[in-house]
Scaffold this active site. Structure first.
Site, short mmCIF file in Angstrom:
data_model
loop_
_atom_site.label_atom_id
_atom_site.label_comp_id
_atom_site.label_asym_id
_atom_site.label_seq_id
_atom_site.Cartn_x
_atom_site.Cartn_y
_atom_site.Cartn_z
N LYS A 111 -2.86 5.24 -5.55
CA LYS A 111 -4.17 4.59 -5.42
C LYS A 111 -4.96 4.56 -6.71
CE LYS A 111 -5.15 4.98 -0.49
NZ LYS A 111 -6.07 5.54 0.52
N LYS A 191 7.45 -2.06 5.95
CA LYS A 191 6.69 -1.83 7.18
C LYS A 191 5.54 -2.85 7.33
CE LYS A 191 2.97 1.24 6.01
NZ LYS A 191 1.95 2.02 6.63
N LYS A 194 -1.41 -4.14 6.92
CA LYS A 194 -2.54 -5.07 6.81
C LYS A 194 -2.77 -5.48 5.36
CE LYS A 194 -5.76 -1.25 6.66
NZ LYS A 194 -5.10 -0.18 7.35
P1 ATP Z 1 -1.96 -0.31 4.72
O1 ATP Z 1 -2.10 -1.74 5.06
O2 ATP Z 1 -2.91 0.16 3.67
O3 ATP Z 1 -0.51 0.09 4.47
P2 ATP Z 1 -1.66 0.51 7.31
O4 ATP Z 1 -1.74 -0.81 7.97
O5 ATP Z 1 -0.31 1.10 7.05
O6 ATP Z 1 -2.44 0.46 5.99
P3 ATP Z 1 -2.95 3.00 7.89
O7 ATP Z 1 -4.43 3.04 7.96
O8 ATP Z 1 -2.26 3.57 6.72
O9 ATP Z 1 -2.49 1.49 8.18
O10 ATP Z 1 -2.32 3.70 9.16
C1 ATP Z 1 -2.99 3.99 10.36
C2 ATP Z 1 -1.96 4.55 11.31
O11 ATP Z 1 -1.04 3.54 11.72
C3 ATP Z 1 -1.11 5.67 10.71
O12 ATP Z 1 -0.92 6.67 11.66
C4 ATP Z 1 0.21 4.99 10.38
O13 ATP Z 1 1.32 5.87 10.41
C5 ATP Z 1 0.31 3.94 11.48
N1 ATP Z 1 1.06 2.77 11.02
C6 ATP Z 1 0.70 1.93 10.03
N2 ATP Z 1 1.58 0.94 9.87
C7 ATP Z 1 2.56 1.14 10.79
C8 ATP Z 1 3.78 0.46 11.13
N3 ATP Z 1 4.15 -0.64 10.50
N4 ATP Z 1 4.54 0.96 12.13
C9 ATP Z 1 4.15 2.07 12.77
N5 ATP Z 1 3.02 2.76 12.51
C10 ATP Z 1 2.23 2.32 11.52
#
Ligand code: ATP
Ligand code: LTN
Length: 326
Positions: A111, A191, A194
């Site tokens: 970050k 994965k 967002k």
């Molecule tokens: P970013 O877009 O910054 O990667 P994110 O969409 O991964 O963010 P986070 O805020 O990091 O979302 O995660 C919130 C929760 O959702 C965490 O518990 C994370 O493990 C879960 N999560 C995020 N993306 C996935 C995914 N693709 N599959 C399963 N669980 C997820």
């Protein structure tokens, strides 16, 4: 009853990856655990946020969590900044944290490229440790990317306990199952996220039925035409099948049987309809809640009150142990 705590950042819309990987699990575990869910706005500001967006995202997230089934009667849902004990404990924990350990954290190293070497970003894991330790949880459900922070929390708890006497319980990680890792619709090797470059990567919980159908229709597929689960040679269709399975409750082999002899187009059409059917009630509940800011704020205030009660108990033991005049 055992205690579970998790935190989620109000940093944008939720997608079905967040739902299947985290929220659905919290909702199920409400039956067997005392659940605390913190919307971590103090963590969100460790990277620059637009104030209006932050406020909007925080309330939207709270409403969506309730719409997804986080039940304010069973679980304690609160905004982190409503409970001052978090920042107070974080300060105390900062005084026993070597800077070197924070500088080694993977998330910090990633970050800081974008946000710069700010002290808040460096100290992010200390605040997360405070979030957790205040509630003496038995388990903390986290994705794999958060394991390092949880291990850090455990180390910090041990260090504090050995220096000042036992106060904190060392919480265990509840690792989200690999099956719950949903991949991007436009790229099944990464994965669902967002922050992906294209919104076609994810289905947001608030996407309209037309958007949902469109995104599933254009989702990447593999060569061949059979609906078969094989993560290695057919990662794209396997991911879509995992989503189908999670939302329908059908096993992967039941899905294979159902679509035997049919093609991707049939399967995708049904998956689109399934998602519309499952997300519509969540969206309806969400709209009801967001129409009534007062009701939502009442839920959050009541959550903060309950959280404060628990957190302040731990905090006052900490204060006594470190030698503050009470
Ligand atoms: P970013 O877009 O910054 O990667 P994110 O969409 O991964 O963010 P986070 O805020 O990091 O979302 O995660 C919130 C929760 O959702 C965490 O518990 C994370 O493990 C879960 N999560 C995020 N993306 C996935 C995914 N693709 N599959 C399963 N669980 C997820
Ligand atoms: N860092 C976590 C969010 C988070 C959290 C917590 C998770 C903040 N405090 C306490 C579990 C317990 C994330 O980015 N997913």
């Amino acid at each position: 009853m055992k205690t579970l705590l998790s935190g989620i950042q109000p940093s944008g819309t939720l997608h079905i990856g967040n739902y299947l990987g985290a929220i659905k699990q919290w909702v199920e575990l409400q039956k067997s655990y005392q659940v605390f869910i913190s919307i971590v706005d103090l963590h969100a500001i460790t990277v620059p946020q637009d104030p209006q967006e932050l406020r909007k995202n925080t309330l939207e997230l709270a409403a969506l969590l309730v719409a997804c089934g986080v039940d304010p009667k069973k679980s304690v849902l609160f905004i982190q900044s409503h409970v001052p004990a978090h920042t107070k404990l974080a300060w105390v924990l900062n005084t026993i944290t070597p800077v070197g350990e924070l500088e080694r954290m993977t998330q910090y190293k990633e970050k800081r490229e974008r946000a710069g070497t700010l002290a808040g970003l460096l100290n992010y894991p200390v605040l997360q440790a405070a979030d957790i330790l205040l509630y003496q949880p038995d388990v903390v459900p986290v994705g794999e990317d958060q394991l390092q922070h949880l291990e850090f929390t455990r180390t910090l708890a041990r260090k504090f306990n050995s220096r000042f006497g036992k106060v904190f319980k060392e919480p265990k990680a509840l690792i989200q199952k690999e099956a719950a890792r949903i991949m991007g619709l436009d790229d099944p090797t990464k994965k669902m996220s967002k922050s992906a470059p294209s919104p076609n990567n994810f289905i947001a919980l608030l996407d309209s039925p037309e958007e949902i159908r469109r995104k599933i229709k254009i989702a990447v597929t593999d060569s061949g035409r059979d609906i078969r689960y094989d993560e290695k040679s057919k990662p794209a269709i396997s991911n879509l099948m995992a989503i189908y399975s999670a939302f329908s409750g059908m096993t992967v082999s039941q899905i294979e049987k159902k679509y035997h002899g049919k093609g991707y187009a049939d399967f995708k059409r049904d998956l689109g309809e399934l998602l519309v059917e499952k997300l519509t009630p969540i969206q309806k509940k969400y709209r009801e809640l967001s129409r009534d800011d007062k009701k939502l704020l009442a839920i959050l205030r009541s959550g903060a009150k309950k959280a404060t009660g628990v957190a302040n108990k731990t905090l006052s033991v900490v204060k006594r142990k470190v030698g503050f005049v009470l």
